[in-house]
Design a protein around this motif. Sequence first.
Motif, mmCIF file in Angstrom:
data_model
loop_
_atom_site.group_PDB
_atom_site.id
_atom_site.type_symbol
_atom_site.label_atom_id
_atom_site.label_comp_id
_atom_site.label_asym_id
_atom_site.label_seq_id
_atom_site.Cartn_x
_atom_site.Cartn_y
_atom_site.Cartn_z
ATOM 1 N N GLU A 5 0.849 -1.196 0.000
ATOM 2 C CA GLU A 5 0.000 0.000 0.000
ATOM 3 C C GLU A 5 0.881 1.241 0.000
ATOM 4 O O GLU A 5 2.005 1.216 0.465
ATOM 5 N N HIS A 6 0.322 2.352 -0.484
ATOM 6 C CA HIS A 6 1.050 3.614 -0.446
ATOM 7 C C HIS A 6 0.880 4.255 0.931
ATOM 8 O O HIS A 6 -0.228 4.323 1.467
ATOM 9 N N HIS A 7 1.999 4.677 1.515
ATOM 10 C CA HIS A 7 1.983 5.389 2.790
ATOM 11 C C HIS A 7 2.848 6.633 2.637
ATOM 12 O O HIS A 7 3.744 6.679 1.803
ATOM 13 N N ASP A 8 2.591 7.621 3.463
ATOM 14 C CA ASP A 8 3.412 8.828 3.440
ATOM 15 C C ASP A 8 4.863 8.509 3.766
ATOM 16 O O ASP A 8 5.774 9.136 3.253
ATOM 17 N N VAL A 9 5.074 7.521 4.645
ATOM 18 C CA VAL A 9 6.416 7.101 5.035
ATOM 19 C C VAL A 9 6.550 5.612 4.722
ATOM 20 O O VAL A 9 5.663 4.818 5.039
ATOM 21 N N ASP A 10 7.654 5.238 4.107
ATOM 22 C CA ASP A 10 7.915 3.862 3.714
ATOM 23 C C ASP A 10 7.944 2.927 4.926
ATOM 24 O O ASP A 10 8.441 3.294 5.996
ATOM 25 N N CYS A 11 7.435 1.715 4.752
ATOM 26 C CA CYS A 11 7.403 0.725 5.832
ATOM 27 C C CYS A 11 8.807 0.475 6.397
ATOM 28 O O CYS A 11 8.974 0.379 7.618
ATOM 29 N N GLY A 12 9.794 0.364 5.543
ATOM 30 C CA GLY A 12 11.161 0.114 6.001
ATOM 31 C C GLY A 12 11.668 1.208 6.910
ATOM 32 O O GLY A 12 12.328 0.943 7.923
ATOM 33 N N GLU A 13 11.343 2.443 6.579
ATOM 34 C CA GLU A 13 11.766 3.572 7.412
ATOM 35 C C GLU A 13 11.080 3.523 8.776
ATOM 36 O O GLU A 13 11.696 3.774 9.807
ATOM 37 N N ILE A 14 9.809 3.175 8.778
ATOM 38 C CA ILE A 14 9.072 3.058 10.040
ATOM 39 C C ILE A 14 9.690 1.967 10.905
ATOM 40 O O ILE A 14 9.943 2.163 12.096
ATOM 41 N N LEU A 15 9.958 0.821 10.322
ATOM 42 C CA LEU A 15 10.494 -0.299 11.104
ATOM 43 C C LEU A 15 11.903 -0.020 11.607
ATOM 44 O O LEU A 15 12.294 -0.545 12.645
ATOM 45 N N GLN A 16 12.648 0.811 10.916
ATOM 46 C CA GLN A 16 13.983 1.168 11.402
ATOM 47 C C GLN A 16 13.897 2.026 12.658
ATOM 48 O O GLN A 16 14.790 2.013 13.487
ATOM 49 N N ARG A 17 12.813 2.766 12.803
ATOM 50 C CA ARG A 17 12.660 3.653 13.956
ATOM 51 C C ARG A 17 11.783 3.064 15.057
ATOM 52 O O ARG A 17 11.594 3.682 16.095
ATOM 53 N N VAL A 18 11.285 1.843 14.852
ATOM 54 C CA VAL A 18 10.317 1.282 15.790
ATOM 55 C C VAL A 18 10.917 1.042 17.182
ATOM 56 O O VAL A 18 10.237 1.208 18.190
ATOM 57 N N TYR A 19 12.196 0.694 17.266
ATOM 58 C CA TYR A 19 12.810 0.457 18.583
ATOM 59 C C TYR A 19 12.863 1.738 19.397
ATOM 60 O O TYR A 19 12.574 1.733 20.590
ATOM 61 N N VAL A 20 13.202 2.810 18.748
ATOM 62 C CA VAL A 20 13.256 4.100 19.440
ATOM 63 C C VAL A 20 11.839 4.521 19.827
ATOM 64 O O VAL A 20 11.616 5.071 20.900
ATOM 65 N N PHE A 21 10.881 4.220 18.976
ATOM 66 C CA PHE A 21 9.474 4.520 19.264
ATOM 67 C C PHE A 21 8.999 3.729 20.480
ATOM 68 O O PHE A 21 8.347 4.284 21.368
ATOM 69 N N ILE A 22 9.330 2.447 20.522
ATOM 70 C CA ILE A 22 8.932 1.604 21.655
ATOM 71 C C ILE A 22 9.481 2.170 22.963
ATOM 72 O O ILE A 22 8.816 2.135 23.995
ATOM 73 N N ASP A 23 10.685 2.698 22.919
ATOM 74 C CA ASP A 23 11.322 3.257 24.115
ATOM 75 C C ASP A 23 10.883 4.687 24.413
ATOM 76 O O ASP A 23 11.396 5.316 25.333
ATOM 77 N N ASN A 24 9.940 5.213 23.619
ATOM 78 C CA ASN A 24 9.451 6.591 23.800
ATOM 79 C C ASN A 24 10.583 7.607 23.745
ATOM 80 O O ASN A 24 10.623 8.552 24.530
ATOM 81 N N GLU A 25 11.495 7.423 22.796
ATOM 82 C CA GLU A 25 12.644 8.314 22.670
ATOM 83 C C GLU A 25 12.593 9.160 21.403
ATOM 84 O O GLU A 25 13.605 9.695 20.968
ATOM 85 N N LEU A 26 11.429 9.279 20.807
ATOM 86 C CA LEU A 26 11.272 10.083 19.596
ATOM 87 C C LEU A 26 10.571 11.389 19.936
ATOM 88 O O LEU A 26 9.791 11.469 20.883
ATOM 89 N N GLU A 27 10.814 12.395 19.111
ATOM 90 C CA GLU A 27 10.072 13.647 19.265
ATOM 91 C C GLU A 27 8.616 13.392 18.889
ATOM 92 O O GLU A 27 8.291 12.419 18.206
ATOM 93 N N ASP A 28 7.728 14.239 19.347
ATOM 94 C CA ASP A 28 6.291 14.041 19.157
ATOM 95 C C ASP A 28 5.889 13.878 17.697
ATOM 96 O O ASP A 28 5.083 13.022 17.364
ATOM 97 N N ALA A 29 6.462 14.685 16.807
ATOM 98 C CA ALA A 29 6.093 14.620 15.390
ATOM 99 C C ALA A 29 6.434 13.253 14.803
ATOM 100 O O ALA A 29 5.633 12.664 14.076
ATOM 101 N N SER A 30 7.599 12.733 15.132
ATOM 102 C CA SER A 30 7.990 11.410 14.631
ATOM 103 C C SER A 30 7.121 10.321 15.231
ATOM 104 O O SER A 30 6.738 9.364 14.547
ATOM 105 N N SER A 31 6.801 10.441 16.505
ATOM 106 C CA SER A 31 5.928 9.457 17.154
ATOM 107 C C SER A 31 4.551 9.447 16.514
ATOM 108 O O SER A 31 3.983 8.384 16.267
ATOM 109 N N ASP A 32 4.023 10.623 16.238
ATOM 110 C CA ASP A 32 2.716 10.714 15.589
ATOM 111 C C ASP A 32 2.745 10.079 14.200
ATOM 112 O O ASP A 32 1.805 9.392 13.802
ATOM 113 N N GLU A 33 3.826 10.309 13.483
ATOM 114 C CA GLU A 33 3.992 9.741 12.147
ATOM 115 C C GLU A 33 3.999 8.212 12.211
ATOM 116 O O GLU A 33 3.351 7.547 11.407
ATOM 117 N N ILE A 34 4.706 7.668 13.181
ATOM 118 C CA ILE A 34 4.768 6.210 13.322
ATOM 119 C C ILE A 34 3.415 5.664 13.758
ATOM 120 O O ILE A 34 2.944 4.653 13.216
#
Length: 92
Positions: A5-34
């Motif tokens: 499917e088409h997404h604003d952000v590529d799946c691979g890019e999301i999965l590369q940042r998922v560990y940081v997201f799980i740890d709540n170490e992303l800025e709000d904008a990136s967290s919202d995007e994920i």
Amino acid sequence: MSCGEHHDVDCGEILQRVYVFIDNELEDASSDEIRQHLEECAPCLDEYDLERCVKKLVHRSCGSDHAPDALRQKILLRLTQIQIETTITTTD
């Protein structure tokens, strides 16, 4: 990884940042995007859920013991390498 499917952000890019997201170490904008991507993409949500469960299991198993920084960095590097290899394999 891609769900096809088409997404604003590529799946691979999301999965590369998922560990940081799980740890709540992303800025709000990136967290919202994920969060938005995970709401739209079942395969990425499944991968996120798996990673979150593994992290919880490791945390429970290790108790309050903390891995040395060098070991943590090696593990993160290897996980990144595996993600890249998986992404390359699934896109070929």
